[in-house]
Design an enzyme around this catalytic site. Structure first.
Site, PDB file in Angstrom:
ATOM      1  N   HIS A   9       0.821  -1.212   0.000  1.00  0.00           N
ATOM      2  CA  HIS A   9       0.000   0.000   0.000  1.00  0.00           C
ATOM      3  C   HIS A   9       0.855   1.263   0.000  1.00  0.00           C
ATOM      4  CE1 HIS A   9       0.861   0.990   4.215  1.00  0.00           C
ATOM      5  NE2 HIS A   9       0.784  -0.309   4.449  1.00  0.00           N
ATOM      6  N   THR A  21       1.746   0.218  13.067  1.00  0.00           N
ATOM      7  CA  THR A  21       0.356   0.239  12.612  1.00  0.00           C
ATOM      8  C   THR A  21      -0.332  -1.109  12.777  1.00  0.00           C
ATOM      9  OG1 THR A  21       0.986   1.923  10.993  1.00  0.00           O
ATOM     10  CG2 THR A  21      -1.162   0.909  10.730  1.00  0.00           C
ATOM     11  N   GLY A  22       0.235  -2.152  12.190  1.00  0.00           N
ATOM     12  CA  GLY A  22      -0.367  -3.473  12.314  1.00  0.00           C
ATOM     13  C   GLY A  22      -1.784  -3.526  11.786  1.00  0.00           C
ATOM     14  N   ARG A  60      -6.034   1.131   3.984  1.00  0.00           N
ATOM     15  CA  ARG A  60      -4.855   1.649   3.282  1.00  0.00           C
ATOM     16  C   ARG A  60      -4.494   0.772   2.086  1.00  0.00           C
ATOM     17  NH1 ARG A  60      -3.366  -0.391   8.299  1.00  0.00           N
ATOM     18  NH2 ARG A  60      -1.543  -1.772   8.469  1.00  0.00           N
ATOM     19  N   GLU A  87      -1.818  -6.793   7.438  1.00  0.00           N
ATOM     20  CA  GLU A  87      -0.471  -6.601   7.957  1.00  0.00           C
ATOM     21  C   GLU A  87      -0.238  -7.474   9.197  1.00  0.00           C
ATOM     22  OE1 GLU A  87       2.520  -6.251   7.853  1.00  0.00           O
ATOM     23  OE2 GLU A  87       2.940  -4.102   7.640  1.00  0.00           O
ATOM     24  N   LYS A  88       1.013  -7.720   9.509  1.00  0.00           N
ATOM     25  CA  LYS A  88       1.383  -8.360  10.771  1.00  0.00           C
ATOM     26  C   LYS A  88       0.806  -7.576  11.948  1.00  0.00           C
ATOM     27  CE  LYS A  88       5.671  -8.529  13.488  1.00  0.00           C
ATOM     28  NZ  LYS A  88       7.146  -8.436  13.386  1.00  0.00           N
ATOM     29  N   HIS A 182       0.427  -5.613   2.332  1.00  0.00           N
ATOM     30  CA  HIS A 182       1.218  -4.910   3.344  1.00  0.00           C
ATOM     31  C   HIS A 182       2.651  -5.425   3.378  1.00  0.00           C
ATOM     32  CE1 HIS A 182      -2.584  -3.288   4.987  1.00  0.00           C
ATOM     33  NE2 HIS A 182      -3.052  -4.425   4.505  1.00  0.00           N
TER      34      HIS A 182
END
Length: 236
Positions: A9, A21-22, A60, A87-88, A182
């Site tokens: 992203h 962020t995660g 995102r 994302e992680k 991500h």
């Protein structure tokens, strides 16, 4: 010939603020929207024509894909979304500044949380306010699979069943697929950290033997973006 296009992203609001962020659902910045649109223009100029798209549940990534499709005049393409592309999870350090966290815990500890294979950050509680359990978009996920923190290993183990069971089989009747996700979820596929909104293209023969993999774009710009990502968690 088969083509798989992977894109991280564009710049998010928390990327700009240098925050972990995660799974926190933050929006793109204006710069992130612009670089996503430019990525779509680049794919169009290079003659890539995706037939099916995949993205995560996080805005995102979704908005990056939308900007890219708009730039390619392909807004009509079908899109499949999955939490497995998220994302992680950075657990309890989500929302913390990366440099400040490094100053508090040390560069080495933060580097382990960000880049090691099997070290998890501190976990969230299942029922606290920031937990994905309280977000209706994840109602389908049983408690046992809700990520309250993840290592890269955990993220890959969450991603790969979807990659192998859903994305790759889509090549049976399509030649070009686009995945917008991500940094850490895509690391499960490419094995390194992608810069924001830079297409990475895999080309396979019809038997899915790899022929080529490459970034699209200016090599100097790409190198600068990758160095910027590497520097994010260093102490001020």
């Amino acid at each position: 010939m088969k083509t798989l296009i992977l894109v991280r992203h564009g710049e998010s609001a928390w990327n700009k603020l240098n925050l972990f962020t995660g799974w926190t659902d933050v929006d793109l910045t204006e710069a992130g929207m612009a670089e996503a649109f430019e990525a779509g223009k680049l794919l169009k100029a290079e003659g890539y024509r995706p037939e099916l798209c995949f993205t995560s549940y996080l805005k995102r990534a979704v908005k990056t894909l939308n900007q890219m499709l708009d730039a390619m005049d392909m807004d009509w393409l079908p899109v499949q979304k999955s939490w497995r592309l998220n994302e992680k999870s950075y657990g309890a350090i989500q929302g913390l500044n990366k440099a400040d966290t490094a100053a508090k815990y040390g560069d080495d500890q933060v580097l382990l949380w960000r880049r090691s294979y099997d070290v998890q950050p501190p976990a969230l509680d299942l029922h606290e306010e920031r937990s994905p359990r309280l977000d209706p978009r994840y109602n389908e996920i049983p408690d046992s699979l809700i990520p309250l923190t993840e290592s890269l290993k955990d993220t890959i183990e969450r991603l790969m069943p979807y990659y192998r069971g859903t994305i790759l089989p889509a090549f049976e009747n399509r030649n070009t697929l686009l995945v917008v996700a991500h940094g850490n979820s895509l690391r499960g596929i490419v094995k390194f950290n992608l810069p924001t909104a830079v297409p990475y293209v895999f080309t396979f023969d019809d038997k899915m033997n790899l022929l080529e993999d490459k970034f699209l774009g200016d090599p100097d710009v790409i190198a600068a973006k990758m160095q910027s990502v590497a520097n994010q968690a260093k102490k001020k």
